[in-house]
Write an enzyme that holds these catalytic residues in place. Structure first.
Site, PDB file in Angstrom:
ATOM      1  N   LYS A 146      -4.613 -69.581  50.414  1.00  0.00           N
ATOM      2  CA  LYS A 146      -3.723 -70.494  49.703  1.00  0.00           C
ATOM      3  C   LYS A 146      -4.389 -71.855  49.508  1.00  0.00           C
ATOM      4  O   LYS A 146      -4.323 -72.446  48.429  1.00  0.00           O
ATOM      5  CB  LYS A 146      -2.405 -70.649  50.470  1.00  0.00           C
ATOM      6  CG  LYS A 146      -1.559 -69.388  50.488  1.00  0.00           C
ATOM      7  CD  LYS A 146      -0.340 -69.542  51.387  1.00  0.00           C
ATOM      8  CE  LYS A 146       0.461 -68.256  51.462  1.00  0.00           C
ATOM      9  NZ  LYS A 146       1.637 -68.369  52.360  1.00  0.00           N
ATOM     10  N   SER A 162       0.158 -68.899  60.974  1.00  0.00           N
ATOM     11  CA  SER A 162      -1.184 -69.481  60.907  1.00  0.00           C
ATOM     12  C   SER A 162      -1.204 -70.612  59.901  1.00  0.00           C
ATOM     13  O   SER A 162      -0.455 -70.608  58.915  1.00  0.00           O
ATOM     14  CB  SER A 162      -2.216 -68.421  60.526  1.00  0.00           C
ATOM     15  OG  SER A 162      -2.393 -67.495  61.583  1.00  0.00           O
ATOM     16  N   ALA A 165       0.072 -72.333  54.920  1.00  0.00           N
ATOM     17  CA  ALA A 165       0.516 -71.615  56.115  1.00  0.00           C
ATOM     18  C   ALA A 165       1.070 -70.256  55.721  1.00  0.00           C
ATOM     19  O   ALA A 165       1.451 -70.027  54.564  1.00  0.00           O
ATOM     20  CB  ALA A 165       1.572 -72.425  56.869  1.00  0.00           C
ATOM     21  N   ASP A 166       1.111 -69.364  56.693  1.00  0.00           N
ATOM     22  CA  ASP A 166       1.680 -68.037  56.459  1.00  0.00           C
ATOM     23  C   ASP A 166       2.294 -67.527  57.757  1.00  0.00           C
ATOM     24  O   ASP A 166       1.757 -67.771  58.842  1.00  0.00           O
ATOM     25  CB  ASP A 166       0.607 -67.063  55.977  1.00  0.00           C
ATOM     26  CG  ASP A 166       1.210 -65.780  55.439  1.00  0.00           C
ATOM     27  OD1 ASP A 166       1.739 -65.816  54.309  1.00  0.00           O
ATOM     28  OD2 ASP A 166       1.175 -64.751  56.147  1.00  0.00           O
ATOM     29  N   THR A 167       3.428 -66.829  57.636  1.00  0.00           N
ATOM     30  CA  THR A 167       4.167 -66.332  58.796  1.00  0.00           C
ATOM     31  C   THR A 167       4.488 -64.858  58.633  1.00  0.00           C
ATOM     32  O   THR A 167       4.891 -64.420  57.547  1.00  0.00           O
ATOM     33  CB  THR A 167       5.482 -67.118  58.981  1.00  0.00           C
ATOM     34  OG1 THR A 167       5.200 -68.513  59.136  1.00  0.00           O
ATOM     35  CG2 THR A 167       6.258 -66.626  60.196  1.00  0.00           C
TER      36      THR A 167
END
Length: 208
Positions: free
Chosen positions: A52, A107, A70-72
Site C-alpha cells: 500500500k 501490520s 496498515a493491514d489487519t
C-alpha cells in the site's frame, strides 16, 4: 508541517490520526490483495501494508516525506479471515469464531522520506468469543457491523457483547496498534507528535 499520507480509506485509522493530532491526508492505495499468497498472517499483513505504501510512493512525484499503510487479519485454526464479501460469508466467520479463541494481526508500514526507507512492524493479540446461537448470530448480522472489517466483527460495536476476554492491545483489533504506532513514529524521528506519552490502552470507544 509534514503531513503523513495515509494509504487507507479506513475511517477508524483516520480517527486514530486525529486522536494523536497528526496532520494527514488520505490517498487510498488500491492494490490487488489476491496477488499476495502468504499463509502466515504476519507475513501476509506485512506485505500488504508495504505494498500500500509502495503504491502511493509510486504514484506521487515528488515523493512525500511520510506515507503510512496498515493491514489487519483475523486468524483461527491456521485459517486467515479477511473482510467478508457478503452476509453469508460473515455468518460463516462468526460461527467459526463462536466459543473459540482467535488471533488478530495488524501490520504497519511507514515510509520515511528522510532516510528513504520503509519501516515495517507487526502487533498481535488474542480474542475469546463466547458461544453464540443462531439467533444471536443473525441478530448481529442484522446490524451490518460485519461489513468492511476483518473477521466480520467490530470490537468497538455490538460485537463487544460476545467478547469475553482480550489478551494484548485492543487497538490491534481495531486496526492500528497505538502503542506500537507511536513508538514507530518516535523511532523514525517524526517531528509533530502532540502527545508526550502513550503507554495506556485506548479508551473503551475503540474504532475498527
Amino acid at each position: 508541517m509534514e503531513p503523513v499520507i495515509l494509504a487507507s480509506g479506513s475511517p477508524r485509522r483516520q480517527e486514530f490520526f486525529k486522536l494523536l493530532g497528526l496532520p494527514f491526508s488520505v490517498i487510498s492505495a488500491d492494490i490487488d490483495e489476491s496477488l499476495c499468497t502468504h499463509t502466515d498472517p504476519e507475513k501476509l499483513t506485512l506485505e500488504l501494508a508495504k505494498r500500500k505504501v509502495e503504491k502511493v510512493l509510486h504514484d506521487l512525484n515528488p515523493p512525500p516525506p511520510w506515507i503510512f499503510g496498515a493491514d489487519t487479519v483475523v486468524t483461527i485454526n491456521n485459517k486467515i479471515l479477511g473482510k467478508p464479501e457478503n452476509r453469508n460469508e460473515a455468518a460463516e466467520m462468526i460461527r467459526e469464531l463462536s466459543g473459540c479463541q482467535h488471533k488478530v494481526v495488524t501490520s504497519m508500514a511507514l515510509y520515511n522520506g528522510r532516510k528513504k526507507i520503509i519501516d515495517c512492524r507487526s502487533a498481535s493479540c488474542t480474542v475469546l468469543f463466547s458461544s453464540l446461537n443462531e439467533s444471536e448470530i443473525n441478530w448481529y448480522l442484522d446490524t451490518n457491523e460485519w461489513q468492511g472489517v476483518a473477521g466480520g466483527y467490530r470490537l468497538q460495536g455490538l460485537a463487544s457483547c460476545f467478547i469475553s476476554n482480550i489478551s494484548g492491545s485492543p487497538s490491534t483489533v481495531v486496526g492500528l496498534p497505538l502503542n506500537e504506532f507511536y513508538v514507530m513514529l518516535k523511532d523514525n524521528g517524526y517531528p509533530y507528535l502532540t502527545v508526550g506519552r502513550l503507554d495506556a490502552e485506548f479508551p473503551s470507544d475503540h474504532l475498527k
